[in-house]
Design a protein around this motif. Sequence first.
Motif, mmCIF file in Angstrom:
data_model
loop_
_atom_site.group_PDB
_atom_site.id
_atom_site.type_symbol
_atom_site.label_atom_id
_atom_site.label_comp_id
_atom_site.label_asym_id
_atom_site.label_seq_id
_atom_site.Cartn_x
_atom_site.Cartn_y
_atom_site.Cartn_z
ATOM 1 N N ASN A 170 0.798 -1.233 0.000
ATOM 2 C CA ASN A 170 0.000 0.000 0.000
ATOM 3 C C ASN A 170 0.829 1.281 0.000
ATOM 4 N N THR A 171 2.133 1.153 -0.229
ATOM 5 C CA THR A 171 2.934 2.368 -0.398
ATOM 6 C C THR A 171 2.746 2.922 -1.809
ATOM 7 N N ARG A 172 1.998 2.209 -2.624
ATOM 8 C CA ARG A 172 1.510 2.774 -3.882
ATOM 9 C C ARG A 172 0.037 3.078 -3.660
ATOM 10 N N ILE A 173 -0.330 4.337 -3.782
ATOM 11 C CA ILE A 173 -1.721 4.715 -3.553
ATOM 12 C C ILE A 173 -2.296 5.349 -4.818
ATOM 13 N N CYS A 174 -3.596 5.567 -4.827
ATOM 14 C CA CYS A 174 -4.218 6.204 -5.985
ATOM 15 C C CYS A 174 -4.973 7.428 -5.499
ATOM 16 N N LYS A 175 -4.656 8.556 -6.086
ATOM 17 C CA LYS A 175 -5.357 9.794 -5.734
ATOM 18 C C LYS A 175 -5.863 10.455 -7.003
ATOM 19 N N GLN A 176 -7.145 10.736 -7.031
ATOM 20 C CA GLN A 176 -7.769 11.341 -8.209
ATOM 21 C C GLN A 176 -7.349 10.648 -9.506
ATOM 22 N N GLY A 177 -7.417 9.316 -9.457
ATOM 23 C CA GLY A 177 -7.144 8.534 -10.660
ATOM 24 C C GLY A 177 -5.673 8.370 -10.994
ATOM 25 N N GLN A 178 -4.801 8.928 -10.175
ATOM 26 C CA GLN A 178 -3.369 8.829 -10.458
ATOM 27 C C GLN A 178 -2.663 7.985 -9.410
ATOM 28 N N VAL A 179 -1.862 7.027 -9.897
ATOM 29 C CA VAL A 179 -1.103 6.209 -8.959
ATOM 30 C C VAL A 179 0.095 7.021 -8.467
ATOM 31 N N ILE A 180 0.224 7.088 -7.169
ATOM 32 C CA ILE A 180 1.331 7.823 -6.563
ATOM 33 C C ILE A 180 2.180 6.840 -5.768
ATOM 34 N N ASP A 181 3.490 6.866 -6.015
ATOM 35 C CA ASP A 181 4.397 6.012 -5.263
ATOM 36 C C ASP A 181 4.945 6.808 -4.077
ATOM 37 N N LEU A 182 4.626 6.344 -2.869
ATOM 38 C CA LEU A 182 5.091 7.065 -1.681
ATOM 39 C C LEU A 182 6.563 6.796 -1.398
ATOM 40 N N LEU A 183 7.117 5.783 -2.090
ATOM 41 C CA LEU A 183 8.541 5.478 -1.923
ATOM 42 C C LEU A 183 9.309 5.954 -3.160
ATOM 43 N N GLU A 184 9.738 7.195 -3.089
ATOM 44 C CA GLU A 184 10.457 7.739 -4.249
ATOM 45 C C GLU A 184 11.960 7.642 -4.094
ATOM 46 N N GLU A 233 -11.799 3.185 -7.405
ATOM 47 C CA GLU A 233 -10.677 4.087 -7.693
ATOM 48 C C GLU A 233 -9.523 3.917 -6.707
ATOM 49 N N CYS A 234 -9.715 3.060 -5.731
ATOM 50 C CA CYS A 234 -8.702 2.886 -4.694
ATOM 51 C C CYS A 234 -7.934 1.590 -4.962
ATOM 52 N N ILE A 235 -6.638 1.595 -4.723
ATOM 53 C CA ILE A 235 -5.847 0.384 -5.011
ATOM 54 C C ILE A 235 -5.282 -0.236 -3.733
ATOM 55 N N LEU A 236 -5.847 0.117 -2.577
ATOM 56 C CA LEU A 236 -5.305 -0.388 -1.315
ATOM 57 C C LEU A 236 -5.850 -1.770 -0.962
ATOM 58 N N PHE A 237 -4.981 -2.559 -0.335
ATOM 59 C CA PHE A 237 -5.346 -3.906 0.088
ATOM 60 C C PHE A 237 -5.401 -3.973 1.613
ATOM 61 N N PHE A 238 -6.173 -4.916 2.131
ATOM 62 C CA PHE A 238 -6.163 -5.159 3.568
ATOM 63 C C PHE A 238 -6.517 -6.607 3.867
ATOM 64 N N TYR A 239 -6.112 -7.027 5.044
ATOM 65 C CA TYR A 239 -6.492 -8.345 5.543
ATOM 66 C C TYR A 239 -7.724 -8.126 6.417
ATOM 67 N N ASP A 240 -8.815 -8.726 6.020
ATOM 68 C CA ASP A 240 -10.071 -8.551 6.741
ATOM 69 C C ASP A 240 -10.153 -9.558 7.874
ATOM 70 N N ASN A 241 -9.843 -9.086 9.089
ATOM 71 C CA ASN A 241 -9.921 -9.992 10.246
ATOM 72 C C ASN A 241 -11.171 -9.695 11.085
ATOM 73 N N SER A 242 -12.130 -8.982 10.490
ATOM 74 C CA SER A 242 -13.381 -8.731 11.215
ATOM 75 C C SER A 242 -14.101 -10.064 11.398
ATOM 76 N N ARG A 243 -14.940 -10.158 12.435
ATOM 77 C CA ARG A 243 -15.495 -11.451 12.823
ATOM 78 C C ARG A 243 -16.320 -12.081 11.693
ATOM 79 N N ASN A 244 -17.121 -11.280 11.018
ATOM 80 C CA ASN A 244 -17.932 -11.863 9.934
ATOM 81 C C ASN A 244 -17.388 -11.530 8.546
ATOM 82 N N ALA A 245 -16.113 -11.178 8.503
ATOM 83 C CA ALA A 245 -15.423 -10.896 7.231
ATOM 84 C C ALA A 245 -16.224 -9.923 6.358
ATOM 85 N N SER A 246 -16.661 -8.832 6.965
ATOM 86 C CA SER A 246 -17.553 -7.914 6.249
ATOM 87 C C SER A 246 -16.889 -6.584 5.890
ATOM 88 N N ARG A 247 -15.602 -6.470 6.182
ATOM 89 C CA ARG A 247 -14.947 -5.188 5.902
ATOM 90 C C ARG A 247 -14.856 -4.970 4.405
#
Length: 195
Positions: free
Chosen positions: A19-33, A156-170
């Motif tokens: 997730n150090t690559r994010i998307c803002k207003q349709g543009q991929v931004i690399d936070l690690l330059e 429009e978002c490219i972020l990933f996460f591990y859904d550890n919520s009890r009913n996997a609803s995140r």
Amino acid sequence: MMKREFVMVGNSLTLDFINTRICKQGQVIDLLEGTDDLSEWLECAGLLRYVSGSYAALDAETKQRLFTDFLRVRDVLMELVRDVMASGELTNGHKEQLNEELRKYPCTKQIDGQETDMHIESYYEAAYLPGAIVDNAAFLLTTVSPSKIKKCSNEECILFFYDNSRNASRRWCSMSTCGNRVKVNQHYHRKRGRE
Ligand SMILES: [Zn+2]
């Protein structure tokens, strides 16, 4: 002072790194330059304490080489995570790919903690630090069901996460950003639909 605002919503070191690559207003931004961004992220993610020796003491050339290798590992893991999500399982091919990466980064095992909190921790020489993320990815992908590794529901978002919520609803990387934005949009469309 932190120059970058890193996103730590992944519930997983591996996914936060991807997730150090994010998307803002349709543009991929690399936070690690560059190496400074990487140092900040490593600090932010708490990884520097797994370096045997000093990360800060590395010369510029070594830091640059390490930076390039971290980005390579990020590409490999991003592709691998997407692939495992798409196929719904960790195949032998994925396993071999992870093993190949694991073999590149030797580490030293140590027992840390006290009394009931004792656990085995891996320490890396600075040049092998990407191994800490590869190790985490191998743990994630071998212990968590691929269905619990999710991409944010905002298209429009490219972020990933591990859904550890009890009913996997995140569904969202963050309720306060993507969750609300999509809700506001739906509300707006509903209102317009009535007009
Ligand atoms: Zn999102």
